[in-house]
Design a protein around this motif. Structure first.
Motif: not given
Length: 630
Positions: A33-35, A41-42, A331-335, A627-629
């Motif tokens: 999921r993209d949400d 990010v976290a 640790k690098q993928l933002r989505c 909040g979203r990636s």
């Protein structure tokens, strides 16, 4: 034309697999999921956890997992014939390798970017976590001890690769710092850096300061190169990923993909008009497969089963990939939805690279190589010169040389100068090896920190606290990395068995444990599959597509290690025994049996029972990227 049809057919097959099987796993099985907030990010710390564009992460991931594995493995495996090697690359990369890499990446992202070793303690039990981390530690120690030697051998064999590989480091740092401050894309500055690298290859073949620089460094002893490369690995592994790792790997990915594209174009030209003219004649040798389809009874070679599946590692499946997926890429993928492109797609590209390596060794060599007496060998004579026996094909220089000469023949069919073509392939091999070395150092740092934290008291936030415990300094990134580098250099410094303590032999100690690397590496793949299977089993997700690969990748490495240890002529039967190798092999087998026994006992009780949840993250006043990636 058969060579060209194989290359095009394999490429088309991988595209179809990516958009069918890969999409099925992403949407129906893992339900990406993209949400969902990604770990980058976290936990964004601007050092290890950094939200990054998927193309940049792809560059890092592909160059790190590739290394010399998809080159060296297939280049030696074709000694049993080109058909078994090609079939294992195809079926292995699709049904095992891509699933393994993709699954490791997804499971890690769903567990805040933890490594598969750390995750195993929760989805199986804490004892398995410790055993798994021990195996990871042994495997990465071998990688760090041997890859400095690998790069040194490549540099000595192909001096034209030295300056291009070294100059990309300051270029990458400059690009990384500039882009981090300006916040713009990597593509344009990386293309400029790539052009400068290629220019250095061109001028490195001519008389001048670049050529003199290359020849001077090519004369260095191996020990100098090992020490320098490990020191560089320390620096690279403690720096923030945006400052060196990401820009350097992106530059490397462009360089590697460009080189592979040139090889494919050269293969097309050679298929239609032949290879480069021989001597002063205008005769262009035809492109044909010179190797036998199947070959048994090779002098000195081990049996095809199980060693085909151990020899070809990264081109089909490699346990090292689970460390990259769960150690750095997650640790690098933002989505979350980018995981298919990076995890599944990178492995298919590596399978295509392994296919090109096979074709270069069984067909490219036939376009012409220089024989021992200076004569030009074509077709079957060229293949036989490199693959007459296991000993003839077994040396590192011989393995790499078979691919470099065969691929360079494809480039020469385009009209490129012979020296430039060979240097370009040398740069490709050295670049792959260098990215694997410093990524392995960063991964070893994580493993050492996780192992040390087992014996160190935690502070109020659940982190290892610095104390009087002598192991507490290993929980710090600098302490863990220094320990990893010093241990690797100590192993590398020991001369191999039968060699004297001379300056020329120092740095080759990794060869002591190198016979274990293939089996240990493949065992990691089986253990990673075990973690993925348990994670899915606890969530009542389908496990049919990982069950058979798990069993296969646990049995084959154990079979290979047992064969090497206990058969007639094996390590235990040798008159002068390599005790470090024997000890680590026996210990690895014992650890595997222990882990599998624990898993069998745990399996019936794990169905539908979720593992213990991670501690809640501390509340943040504000989020860096929202909040979203993605």
């Amino acid at each position: 034309m058969s060579t060209l049809l194989i290359a095009l057919g394999v490429g088309a097959l991988y595209l179809v697999v990516y958009h069918t099987y890969g999409r099925f796993l992403a949407r129906r099985i893992f339900k990406l999921r993209d949400d969902v907030e990604a770990p980058s990010v976290a936990l964004n710390d601007d050092k290890d956890f950094v939200p990054t564009d998927k193309f940049v992460v792809f560059g890092h991931h592909f160059t790190s997992i590739a290394g010399t594995g998809p080159i060296v493995g297939p280049a030696i495996a074709v000694i049993w014939g080109w058909v078994p090697a090609l079939l294992w690359v195809l079926f292995g990369s699709v049904l095992l390798g891509a699933v393994h890499d993709f699954g490791s990446l997804v499971v890690s992202m769903r567990n805040r970017g933890q490594t598969v070793g750390e995750i195993s303690g929760r989805v199986l039990n804490p004892r398995i976590r410790f055993l798994f981390l021990l195996i990871l530690f042994l495997a990465l120690t071998i990688v760090l001890a041997i890859f400095g030697l690998v790069i040194a051998v490549v540099f000595k064999t192909y001096p034209g690769a030295i300056f291009p590989c070294l100059v990309q480091i300051p270029l990458a740092v400059a690009i990384g710092v500039w882009l981090h401050r300006k916040g713009i894309g990597l593509m344009v500055p990386s293309l400029i850096a790539l052009a400068l690298m290629y220019l250095s290859v061109v001028f490195g073949d001519r008389e001048g300061w670049i050529h003199s620089f290359n020849m001077t460094l090519a004369a260095w002893p191996v020990a100098h190169w090992v020490a320098l490369l490990l020191a560089y690995s320390y620096i690279a592994s403690v720096l923030p990923v945006w400052s060196l790792l990401q820009p350097r790997d992106f530059i490397n990915s462009l360089q590697l993909i460009t080189a592979l594209a040139l090889v494919v174009v050269g293969l097309v030209v050679a298929a239609f008009v032949g290879g480069s003219p021989i001597g002063d004649s205008e005769l262009r040798p035809s492109l044909d497969i010179a190797a036998p389809a199947f070959r048994a009874g090779v002098a000195g070679a081990p049996v095809m089963f199980p060693f085909l599946f151990i020899t070809i590692a990264c081109g089909a499946i490699s346990g090292f990939h689970c460390l990259v997926s769960s150690g750095t890429s997650s640790k690098q993928l933002r989505c979350e939805t980018d995981a298919q492109f990076v995890g599944f797609g990178s492995m298919l590209l590596e399978g295509f690279l392994a296919t090109l390596v096979i074709l270069a060794c069984v067909a490219g060599l036939g376009l012409g190589i220089q024989g021992a007496g200076g004569e030009v060998l074509l077709g079957e004579a060229a293949y036989a010169a490199r693959y007459e026996s296991w000993a003839a094909a077994g040396g590192l220089a011989a393995k790499v040389g078979a691919f470099v000469d065969g691929a360079a023949n494809f480039l020469k069919a385009l009209g490129l100068a012979p020296q430039f073509a060979v240097a370009l392939m040398g740069v490709l091999v050295a670049s792959f090896a260098a990215t694997t070395l410093d990524t392995a150092c960063r991964l070893q740092r994580y493993v050492v920190q996780e192992l040390a934290s087992t014996f160190v008291a935690k502070d109020g936030e659940g982190k290892a606290a610095l104390s009087g415990n002598p192991l507490s300094w290993l929980t710090d990134k600098h302490g863990a990395t220094i320990f990893a580098v010093i241990l690797a250099f100590w192993v590398a410094a020991i001369p191999p068995q039968g060699m004297d303590w001379t300056w020329g032999n120092v740095g080759k100690g990794g060869l002591i444990l190198w016979p274990m690397f293939g089996a240990t590496n493949q065992l990691l793949g089986g253990l990673a599959f075990l973690v993925i299977a348990f994670w899915m089993w606890r969530r009542r997700l389908p496990v049919w597509f990982v069950a058979i690969p798990t069993i296969f990748m646990l049995v084959m490495p154990a079979w290979a290690m047992g064969y090497q240890l206990f058969t007639e002529g094996g390590w235990l039967a040798e008159e002068t025994k390599n005790w470090p190798l024997i000890f680590i092999a026996v210990a690895t087998l014992a650890l595997e049996v222990w882990m599998v026994a624990e898993a069998i006992l745990c399996w019936p009780r794990a169905r539908g029972v979720l593992e213990e949840a991670l501690e809640p993250l501390p509340r943040r006043g504000s989020q860096v990227d929202g909040g979203r990636s993605c």
